[in-house]
Design a protein around this motif. Structure first.
Motif, short mmCIF file in Angstrom:
data_model
loop_
_atom_site.label_atom_id
_atom_site.label_comp_id
_atom_site.label_asym_id
_atom_site.label_seq_id
_atom_site.Cartn_x
_atom_site.Cartn_y
_atom_site.Cartn_z
N ARG A 207 0.46 -1.74 0.33
CA ARG A 207 -0.05 0.10 -0.42
C ARG A 207 0.97 1.13 -0.16
NH1 ARG A 207 -5.33 -0.99 -1.05
NH2 ARG A 207 -5.92 -3.16 -0.18
N GLN A 208 1.75 1.04 0.51
CA GLN A 208 2.71 2.36 0.40
C GLN A 208 3.82 2.27 -0.34
OE1 GLN A 208 4.30 2.98 4.91
NE2 GLN A 208 3.09 1.22 5.01
N ALA A 209 3.93 0.98 -1.75
CA ALA A 209 5.35 1.13 -2.62
C ALA A 209 4.80 2.29 -3.84
CB ALA A 209 5.58 -0.36 -3.44
N ARG A 210 5.94 2.89 -4.58
CA ARG A 210 5.69 3.22 -5.06
C ARG A 210 4.65 2.81 -6.61
NH1 ARG A 210 4.37 7.38 -3.65
NH2 ARG A 210 4.16 6.85 -2.13
N ARG A 211 4.49 3.45 -7.39
CA ARG A 211 4.02 3.19 -9.06
C ARG A 211 5.25 2.47 -9.92
NH1 ARG A 211 -1.71 2.76 -9.51
NH2 ARG A 211 -2.53 4.13 -7.66
N GLY A 212 4.36 1.56 -11.25
CA GLY A 212 5.80 0.75 -11.28
C GLY A 212 5.35 0.47 -12.75
N SER A 213 5.44 0.04 -13.59
CA SER A 213 5.61 -0.57 -14.92
C SER A 213 4.67 -2.08 -14.81
CB SER A 213 7.00 -1.19 -15.67
OG SER A 213 7.61 0.55 -15.06
N SER A 214 4.03 -1.74 -15.79
CA SER A 214 3.06 -3.09 -16.27
C SER A 214 3.92 -4.08 -17.17
CB SER A 214 1.67 -2.69 -16.54
OG SER A 214 0.58 -3.82 -16.89
N TRP A 215 4.13 -5.35 -17.20
CA TRP A 215 4.62 -5.88 -17.87
C TRP A 215 3.91 -6.78 -18.78
CZ3 TRP A 215 10.33 -7.18 -18.01
CH2 TRP A 215 11.32 -6.31 -16.79
N GLY A 216 2.60 -6.17 -18.94
CA GLY A 216 1.85 -6.69 -20.30
C GLY A 216 0.75 -7.77 -19.97
#
Length: 369
Positions: A207-216
């Motif tokens: 819940r506290q983690a940063r947003r990130g890339s979706s890998w498809g």
């Protein structure tokens, strides 16, 4: 590079070689002076406490502060490094390696990271930057993963091999399989249950983690051999399971029937499961005829559980865990009564302090008692 006393020469050499292959600047900022400073600063407060994961996390947080200072001073965004395997089981430190503004590996399992690293050493995307050919030393990919926060530390000290871990996580998270289904797939029940527990416990970190890339929509899980939809924030889509846990020391009443109704409605609305857990830990007062009556009353209300468990069935697990904690020195005899402990809490609250037990009884002996 931010080395500590536990950083191996192998890691220093690998970092130097990787920077050379990528063609980026390489700086070294030893964190040991800061570690020593915190050790001195906290020596009084930690005087009676054994060295544990707290000191390991301090190293990670010192690195986080250092990197954020560089980001703050010179402008570039700091990237966090946790992959989906690590974030799923909480193998990350809040305010440490979780510090930063974006996580490019957030949706990639560990085995996927290895597979992508090997692929990048043989190919470069058309829109990719960097040189052709190898950019990641093979030793970085091949050597046993380690945070190097204590002597000879390996990830495998506290986690199953990533080939096994990723297979379990793919089943629990991506395919929403139960523990029984994964055991039928060939995984050890004890390991699956432990990973499922870690998965739930680590939710507060995610819940506290940063947003990130979706890998498809479909990514190979490498050696796990399972095709998986790598959906962003997949853990949040886990099936909701609610439970109603009455004590069989009497019949149901309006108060706990209301709880049962709320939990049953939530489970049905979300397509989840509603479980009846008989809280029969009070062996002297629990009665089997009350268990029968509870089932009958729920049936009359139309609240039919999807499964039933007995809390007493977990006594063996509790005893095993208690023995483990006792062997590790994490539990101890209680020389104070419940009333004395309650008074201590009230005194702490009255002083505007958190009601934390001060462990004063640890200095007492049987003779004092």
């Amino acid at each position: 590079m931010l080395p500590s006393r536990y950083t191996s020469q192998s890691s220093l050499d690998d970092a130097t070689e990787c920077a050379r292959l990528i063609g980026c600047r390489y700086d070294t900022i030893p964190i040991q002076p800061a570690v020593d400073g915190f050790d001195t600063m906290l020596a009084g407060s930690f005087a009676d406490a054994a060295v544990d994961i707290t000191e390991e996390n301090l190293q990670s947080r010192i690195r986080g502060v250092t990197l954020m200072a560089l980001s703050n001073k010179f402008g570039p965004m700091l990237l966090t490094t946790g992959n989906k395997s690590e974030m799923s089981v909480g193998y990350a430190t809040i305010y440490g390696d979780m510090a930063g503004g974006y996580n490019p590996l957030k949706d990639a399992y560990k085995m996927t990271v290895f597979a992508i690293s090997r692929w990048r050493n043989t190919a470069r995307p058309k829109i990719g930057l960097g040189r052709e050919g190898r950019v990641i030393p093979e030793n970085i990919i091949a050597k046993p993963p380690s945070a190097e926060l204590r002597p000879d530390q390996k990830d495998s000290d506290s986690l199953p091999p990533y080939e096994v871990l990723d297979g379990i996580l793919l089943g629990l998270v991506e395919h929403e399989k139960s523990v029984d289904q994964l055991v039928a797939d060939g995984f050890e029940r004890e390991t699956v249950e432990r990973i499922e527990r870690l998965l739930h416990l680590a939710e507060y970190k995610r819940r506290q983690a940063r947003r990130g890339s979706s890998w498809g929509c479909a990514t190979s899980a490498a050696t796990a051999g399972i095709r998986s939809r790598m959906r962003f924030e997949a853990v949040e889509r886990m099936t909701i399971v609610t439970r109603f846990a009455p004590s069989p020391t009497g019949r149901l009443h309006v108060g706990n029937i209301r709880t049962a109704l709320h939990n049953w409605m939530l489970a049905r609305k979300s397509g989840g499961r509603f479980l009846l857990r008989i809280d029969d830990t009070d062996a002297e007062r629990s009665r089997e005829d009350h268990v029968v009556a509870i089932r009958a009353d729920l049936g009359w209300l139309g609240l039919h559980p999807d499964g039933e468990e007995r809390q007493s069935a977990r006594f063996g697990l509790y005893e095993t865990e208690f023995a483990r904690l006792a062997a590790a020195g994490r539990v101890y005899r209680a020389y104070e009564t419940a009333q004395e402990l309650d008074l201590k809490r009230k005194v702490q609250l009255g002083r505007g302090l958190p009601p934390i037990y001060d462990r004063a009884a640890l200095t007492l002996t049987e003779a004092d008692h």
